[in-house]
Design an enzyme around this catalytic site. Structure first.
Site, PDB file in Angstrom:
ATOM      1  N   HIS A 121      40.016   0.353   3.559  1.00  0.00           N
ATOM      2  CA  HIS A 121      41.032   0.910   3.963  1.00  0.00           C
ATOM      3  C   HIS A 121      41.543   2.033   2.689  1.00  0.00           C
ATOM      4  CE1 HIS A 121      42.312  -1.611   7.469  1.00  0.00           C
ATOM      5  NE2 HIS A 121      41.112  -0.876   7.726  1.00  0.00           N
ATOM      6  N   CYS A 164      40.753  20.688  -0.369  1.00  0.00           N
ATOM      7  CA  CYS A 164      39.285  20.747  -0.919  1.00  0.00           C
ATOM      8  C   CYS A 164      38.774  19.446  -1.255  1.00  0.00           C
ATOM      9  CB  CYS A 164      39.193  21.561  -1.955  1.00  0.00           C
ATOM     10  SG  CYS A 164      39.925  20.916  -3.617  1.00  0.00           S
ATOM     11  N   CYS A 209      42.397  23.840  -6.450  1.00  0.00           N
ATOM     12  CA  CYS A 209      42.925  24.800  -5.644  1.00  0.00           C
ATOM     13  C   CYS A 209      44.373  24.807  -5.195  1.00  0.00           C
ATOM     14  CB  CYS A 209      42.101  24.513  -4.146  1.00  0.00           C
ATOM     15  SG  CYS A 209      42.914  23.318  -3.106  1.00  0.00           S
ATOM     16  N   CYS A 263      46.684  19.699  -6.280  1.00  0.00           N
ATOM     17  CA  CYS A 263      45.202  20.070  -6.751  1.00  0.00           C
ATOM     18  C   CYS A 263      45.085  20.713  -7.870  1.00  0.00           C
ATOM     19  CB  CYS A 263      44.598  20.221  -5.640  1.00  0.00           C
ATOM     20  SG  CYS A 263      42.649  20.362  -6.025  1.00  0.00           S
ATOM     21  N   GLN A 295      40.525  -5.221   2.912  1.00  0.00           N
ATOM     22  CA  GLN A 295      41.218  -4.166   3.765  1.00  0.00           C
ATOM     23  C   GLN A 295      42.409  -3.628   2.816  1.00  0.00           C
ATOM     24  OE1 GLN A 295      41.829  -5.489   8.105  1.00  0.00           O
ATOM     25  NE2 GLN A 295      41.661  -7.358   6.952  1.00  0.00           N
ATOM     26  N   ASN A 296      42.485  -4.322   1.740  1.00  0.00           N
ATOM     27  CA  ASN A 296      43.618  -4.248   1.063  1.00  0.00           C
ATOM     28  C   ASN A 296      43.548  -2.959  -0.075  1.00  0.00           C
ATOM     29  OD1 ASN A 296      44.772  -6.573   2.020  1.00  0.00           O
ATOM     30  ND2 ASN A 296      44.278  -7.727   0.091  1.00  0.00           N
ATOM     31  N   ASP A 319      45.901  -2.461  -2.575  1.00  0.00           N
ATOM     32  CA  ASP A 319      46.135  -2.814  -3.841  1.00  0.00           C
ATOM     33  C   ASP A 319      44.929  -3.144  -4.649  1.00  0.00           C
ATOM     34  OD1 ASP A 319      45.112  -5.380  -4.021  1.00  0.00           O
ATOM     35  OD2 ASP A 319      46.760  -6.065  -2.697  1.00  0.00           O
ATOM     36  N   TYR A 374      54.595   5.842  -0.560  1.00  0.00           N
ATOM     37  CA  TYR A 374      53.373   5.406  -1.490  1.00  0.00           C
ATOM     38  C   TYR A 374      53.983   5.270  -2.730  1.00  0.00           C
ATOM     39  CZ  TYR A 374      50.484   5.247   2.712  1.00  0.00           C
ATOM     40  OH  TYR A 374      49.841   4.951   3.860  1.00  0.00           O
TER      41      TYR A 374
HETATM   42  P1  OAD Z   1      48.750  -8.780   8.159  1.00  0.00           P
HETATM   43  O1  OAD Z   1      49.793  -8.597   7.419  1.00  0.00           O
HETATM   44  O2  OAD Z   1      48.235  -8.382   9.621  1.00  0.00           O
HETATM   45  O3  OAD Z   1      48.235 -10.218   8.058  1.00  0.00           O
HETATM   46  C1  OAD Z   1      48.388 -11.038   6.901  1.00  0.00           C
HETATM   47  C2  OAD Z   1      47.986 -12.441   7.004  1.00  0.00           C
HETATM   48  O4  OAD Z   1      47.993 -13.081   5.893  1.00  0.00           O
HETATM   49  C3  OAD Z   1      48.651 -13.034   8.008  1.00  0.00           C
HETATM   50  O5  OAD Z   1      47.671 -13.937   8.893  1.00  0.00           O
HETATM   51  C4  OAD Z   1      49.374 -14.199   7.128  1.00  0.00           C
HETATM   52  O6  OAD Z   1      49.749 -15.307   7.755  1.00  0.00           O
HETATM   53  C5  OAD Z   1      48.419 -14.388   6.125  1.00  0.00           C
HETATM   54  N1  OAD Z   1      49.305 -14.890   4.855  1.00  0.00           N
HETATM   55  C6  OAD Z   1      50.525 -14.733   4.531  1.00  0.00           C
HETATM   56  N2  OAD Z   1      50.614 -15.357   3.358  1.00  0.00           N
HETATM   57  C7  OAD Z   1      49.424 -15.906   2.938  1.00  0.00           C
HETATM   58  C8  OAD Z   1      48.967 -16.607   1.806  1.00  0.00           C
HETATM   59  N3  OAD Z   1      49.605 -16.985   0.642  1.00  0.00           N
HETATM   60  N4  OAD Z   1      47.683 -16.855   1.732  1.00  0.00           N
HETATM   61  C9  OAD Z   1      46.795 -16.560   2.824  1.00  0.00           C
HETATM   62  N5  OAD Z   1      47.271 -15.814   3.860  1.00  0.00           N
HETATM   63  C10 OAD Z   1      48.351 -15.407   3.880  1.00  0.00           C
HETATM   64  O7  OAD Z   1      47.709  -7.963   7.058  1.00  0.00           O
HETATM   65  P2  OAD Z   1      46.179  -7.671   7.245  1.00  0.00           P
HETATM   66  O8  OAD Z   1      45.575  -8.182   8.305  1.00  0.00           O
HETATM   67  O9  OAD Z   1      45.526  -7.205   6.153  1.00  0.00           O
HETATM   68  O10 OAD Z   1      45.940  -1.045   7.536  1.00  0.00           O
HETATM   69  O11 OAD Z   1      46.409  -6.178   8.060  1.00  0.00           O
HETATM   70  C11 OAD Z   1      45.293  -5.272   8.324  1.00  0.00           C
HETATM   71  C12 OAD Z   1      45.688  -3.823   8.274  1.00  0.00           C
HETATM   72  O12 OAD Z   1      46.815  -3.538   8.762  1.00  0.00           O
HETATM   73  C13 OAD Z   1      46.095  -3.349   6.647  1.00  0.00           C
HETATM   74  O13 OAD Z   1      45.007  -3.156   5.883  1.00  0.00           O
HETATM   75  C14 OAD Z   1      46.763  -2.164   7.042  1.00  0.00           C
HETATM   76  C15 OAD Z   1      47.661  -2.349   7.949  1.00  0.00           C
HETATM   77  O14 OAD Z   1      48.252  -1.525   9.012  1.00  0.00           O
HETATM   78  C16 OAD Z   1      45.847  -0.044   7.013  1.00  0.00           C
HETATM   79  O15 OAD Z   1      46.698   0.423   6.290  1.00  0.00           O
HETATM   80  C17 OAD Z   1      44.874   1.007   7.783  1.00  0.00           C
END
Ligand code: OAD
Length: 259
Positions: free
Chosen positions: A134, A145, A169, A166, A105-106, A108, A71
């Site tokens: 997320h 805590c 605690c 922390c 879901q990001n 960042d 991380y």
């Molecule tokens: P993915 O890595 O599964 O999907 C990324 C998507 O972005 C793909 O469909 C790519 O084709 C697309 N992509 C790539 N470049 C792009 C661009 N320039 N413009 C638009 N699209 C583009 O990522 P997520 O679907 O976000 O969860 O993943 C979902 C979750 O899976 C994340 O939030 C994370 C991961 O495990 C947790 O950490 C809980």
């Protein structure tokens, strides 16, 4: 790369303009052009790293130093990145019209940074900040805590002793992100799905739609009658339900679509 056909962009624009309420649902792809790695596909994090070693409570219990090291690396990577044209176009668009809820879901902070750049003050910037399903890479919370810490920087992952602890605690802090097998933050899920159930349009950007319950946002929107616009250069789980599919890069298509 050539963008999607003009007729598809026009159809997407019409769907967004006709909607009083819109949900925008983003995934890792919206940050790809900023240099933030996606999870799946070529160059995706889950191609190189195993989620079960790094993104589960069990992994953290087994080796907190290793998990924090990963991380810390992701924090440093994102801190070096800037919002791209997609984040900026979205922030300007949301600030310029009513009725848009941004759900991401990001983990960042690029949507937030773009919102702060585009808004005249911090209060208005909040209108264009995402509901983060997320969690956030830059926040920590205590494993023992209820203490939560915001906007944190570099982490020294040399040993367990150097990891953040922390101030209340003394317990070990952990990244404030949702790991596999964990519940999503309830209030954010409620906010996201409540907005989704009322939306007449759903703009989906850069997500494969593979991770539930977050991925259910788009199915909920569709079931409630929303027009679904999917913007992604690749195949997604939503292609079958999309009313309009825009094949392209977010940073190229969104400035045109949302102008
Ligand atoms: P993915 O890595 O599964 O999907 C990324 C998507 O972005 C793909 O469909 C790519 O084709 C697309 N992509 C790539 N470049 C792009 C661009 N320039 N413009 C638009 N699209 C583009 O990522 P997520 O679907 O976000 O969860 O993943 C979902 C979750 O899976 C994340 O939030 C994370 C991961 O495990 C947790 O950490 C809980």
């Amino acid at each position: 790369m050539s963008g999607p056909p003009a007729a598809a962009v026009a159809a997407a624009r019409t769907a967004l303009e006709r909607a009083v309420r819109v949900v925008v649902f983003t995934g890792a792809g919206v940050s790809a052009e900023s240099g933030v790695p996606t999870f799946r596909g070529a160059g995706g994090l889950w191609r190189t790293f195993k989620p079960e070693d790094l993104a589960t409570p069990v992994a953290f219990g087994r080796d907190p130093r290793l998990v924090w090291e990963w991380y810390a690396w992701r924090r440093e990577t994102v801190a070096r990145c800037e919002p791209n044209a997609a984040h900026r176009a979205l922030a300007r668009w949301i600030l310029g019209r009513a009725g848009v809820t941004l759900v991401s879901q990001n983990v960042d902070d690029l949507h937030e940074r773009a919102a702060r750049e585009a808004a005249p003050d911090a209060e208005r910037a909040r209108r264009a900040e995402p509901v983060k399903l997320h969690g956030s890479l830059f926040h920590d919370h205590c494993t023992r805590c209820p203490y939560r810490a915001g906007a944190r920087g570099a982490v020294d992952a040399t040993s367990v002793a150097t990891l953040p602890h922390c101030p209340e605690c003394g317990g070990l802090m952990r990244p404030d992100v949702v790991w596999f097998g964990e519940m999503l933050p309830a209030r954010r899920v409620e906010a996201a799905f409540a907005a989704t159930a009322e939306a007449e349009a759903c703009l989906v950007i850069g997500t494969t739609g593979a991770v539930y319950p977050a991925a259910g946002v788009v199915h909920t929107a569709k079931a409630a009658g929303a027009r679904v616009v999917v913007l992604d250069p690749g195949a997604t789980e939503y292609d079958g339900l999309a009313d309009v599919k825009l094949v392209g890069q977010a940073g190229e298509v969104l400035p045109q679509l949302l102008a």
